[in-house]
Design an enzyme around this catalytic site. Sequence first.
Site, PDB file in Angstrom:
ATOM      1  N   ASN A  42     -14.726  37.598  14.751  1.00  0.00           N
ATOM      2  CA  ASN A  42     -15.445  37.490  13.486  1.00  0.00           C
ATOM      3  C   ASN A  42     -14.454  37.639  12.349  1.00  0.00           C
ATOM      4  O   ASN A  42     -14.125  38.745  11.918  1.00  0.00           O
ATOM      5  CB  ASN A  42     -16.542  38.554  13.405  1.00  0.00           C
ATOM      6  CG  ASN A  42     -17.659  38.299  14.394  1.00  0.00           C
ATOM      7  OD1 ASN A  42     -18.490  37.431  14.184  1.00  0.00           O
ATOM      8  ND2 ASN A  42     -17.662  39.048  15.490  1.00  0.00           N
ATOM      9  N   GLU A  43     -13.960  36.506  11.869  1.00  0.00           N
ATOM     10  CA  GLU A  43     -12.930  36.482  10.835  1.00  0.00           C
ATOM     11  C   GLU A  43     -13.528  36.780   9.464  1.00  0.00           C
ATOM     12  O   GLU A  43     -14.757  36.793   9.294  1.00  0.00           O
ATOM     13  CB  GLU A  43     -12.237  35.118  10.835  1.00  0.00           C
ATOM     14  CG  GLU A  43     -11.537  34.753  12.133  1.00  0.00           C
ATOM     15  CD  GLU A  43     -10.225  35.519  12.332  1.00  0.00           C
ATOM     16  OE1 GLU A  43     -10.003  36.537  11.660  1.00  0.00           O
ATOM     17  OE2 GLU A  43      -9.429  35.088  13.182  1.00  0.00           O
ATOM     18  N   PRO A  44     -12.681  37.035   8.452  1.00  0.00           N
ATOM     19  CA  PRO A  44     -13.180  37.231   7.093  1.00  0.00           C
ATOM     20  C   PRO A  44     -14.148  36.123   6.683  1.00  0.00           C
ATOM     21  O   PRO A  44     -13.892  34.939   6.925  1.00  0.00           O
ATOM     22  CB  PRO A  44     -11.898  37.199   6.257  1.00  0.00           C
ATOM     23  CG  PRO A  44     -10.854  37.741   7.178  1.00  0.00           C
ATOM     24  CD  PRO A  44     -11.213  37.196   8.527  1.00  0.00           C
ATOM     25  N   THR A 103      -4.537  35.658  12.511  1.00  0.00           N
ATOM     26  CA  THR A 103      -4.937  35.897  13.902  1.00  0.00           C
ATOM     27  C   THR A 103      -4.120  35.029  14.847  1.00  0.00           C
ATOM     28  O   THR A 103      -3.663  35.490  15.906  1.00  0.00           O
ATOM     29  CB  THR A 103      -6.438  35.594  14.073  1.00  0.00           C
ATOM     30  OG1 THR A 103      -7.187  36.467  13.221  1.00  0.00           O
ATOM     31  CG2 THR A 103      -6.880  35.791  15.509  1.00  0.00           C
TER      32      THR A 103
END
Length: 645
Positions: free
Chosen positions: A177-179, A196
């Site tokens: 769950n990235e920014p 990442t």
Amino acid sequence: MIKEQVNPQVKEKIGYKEAGKFEDTRFEKIHNVIFDSSLEASKLVAQEIANLIQLKQELNETCVLGLATGSSPIKVYEELVRLHKEEDLSFYNVVTFNLDEYYPMDKSNIQSYHYFMHEHLFNHIDIVPENINIPDGTVSNEELHQYCIDYEMKIKAYGGLDFQLLGIGRTGHIGFNEPGSHLNSGTRSITLDHITRVDAASAFLGIDNVPRKAITMGIGTIKNAKRIVLLAWGNNKAGILQKSIEGEITGNIPATYLQEHNNTTFVLDSEAAQELTRVKTPWLVTSCTWTEELKLKAVVWLSELTNKPFLKLTDKDYNDNGMSSLLTEEGTAYDLNIKMFNKMQHTITGWPGGKPNADDTYRPERSTPAKKRVIIFSPHPDDDVISMGGTFDRLVEQGHEVHVAYQTSGNIAVSNEEALKFAEVASAINPNSEESQSIINFLKHKSENDIDSLEVRKLKGLIRRSESIAATRYLDVPDENVHFLDLPFYETGTVKKGNLTEADIKIMCDLIEDIKPHQIYAAGDLADPHGTHKVCLDSLFEALRVLKGQSYMNDCWVWLYRGAWHEWDPYQIDMAVPMSPDQVLKKRHAIFFHQSQKDGVMFQGDDSREFWVRAEDRNRLTAIKYNNIGLAEYAAIEAFKRYHF
């Protein structure tokens, strides 16, 4: 939930407590516990999971675990395997759901999380294979959306997750769950953040090979877990952890969403916790026991905060910044400033092996013996010159018997293209060489899942050796003083290394016993992205433990340098070796001999600069910090911390 667990040691050490309710945690919004050792912490987390499994067995219920991958949970999985094999922990009632998987990704790929989980856990326990759920990276693009919905519904069908294990990325991601991820997001496909992908580059032998997409559980899925434990080790995670634990909730740092969960614990080692307010500046949150190290740390911090050298700090500066109790203990700012100024000044020396015939009362090293036997341990075949090339040069010039010990071959860091170039040169010189032709054929037809053959690993190791010898000759070290240890833990042919064994420790002990050094230098850089530095340091610590009773070890001092990733903070430095512009240039030239690592280095980390540039900038910054607190101005400084064993 943790309060239902039966093991009091686990409950006492990592049991959930509401964050921010006590004076020394008032800045914190997520409960966290800090350990000196990630190994101890991992064992306690594994024990909590084991307790939950056994409790569910007693209740005749299924235990639903959410599992993570990456380096952080490996020791947890090792301990769970040990509990299964040695203490009869059964997983017959366990159902697992993994957080994520790269997309696209074949299950047989050694970089897949399917491969990771079976290698580290599932192949070694009695879990029912049908109870293992890992996102499938081979699902077609057309079926992917429905597949994610089905994965989410399967978790819900089991009543949600009883326990979710997490790591954290430097973007603040949990799972993938990235920014920008939404609070209520479910299982879905996602595009990976560049940071990442950079962090994963070492495992994939270059960022170009890292997938750009992944399948991940969502924030909403994770937050519905009854219990969440997040693991974080190493100072490269310290900054994002401080923001996650103390900052405001924001989609830009997905881990902050966990502040709203009522049973989450972050489990940290001391390096990962160093940016938390209660650790970095404890005088701002509670009354302190003012140790000498804490006094120096506080004065350095105050100097940087006020942009004043030590000797210009005033009583008001101390009082305005939470350090009135320090002045009460020390008297006046004037007295304290001089004391701390002298302490920092006494760390500076141009004689890292000790200055002969000099009063060494206030010097970091002993004056006797005038000529010392020295071992410089280098995890990879270039860390010596990258991290302490100037000091290395000084030790040789000042007549000490300097030995260099390269702990690993470093072969994994040589690109296939570089190895092919050398193999083709060897073949051109000797067209009849079957070995050269075999290497050429292997490299030209190598697939992404192929582990280097023994011949290729040997060639790559020889490339690193020849570069190392060239650099040590440039610094006037005799060839017989250069030792290639090739510690067995490293020689797997893959980025994933083996565990430290007695064979590794014996090699270290044998060398130390043979040389009987007065000084040992070793890499104390625990933020090494792929872990080799830490294992090499552990091998030294184990060797020192074994040899501690030997009489010659009473005369041996150990100095820790830091590698290309970060530097000691000024308050941590016990010896600072200044460098002139000419010495900086000589260090640069020594680094240049490591040509295979100079351009397009495979394990770049999050820093795009070449290693020689990083080293010079880091050494220059240390010199600037010394100058800013009121000490002499130097072109560069290499820093060391003494390790007492």
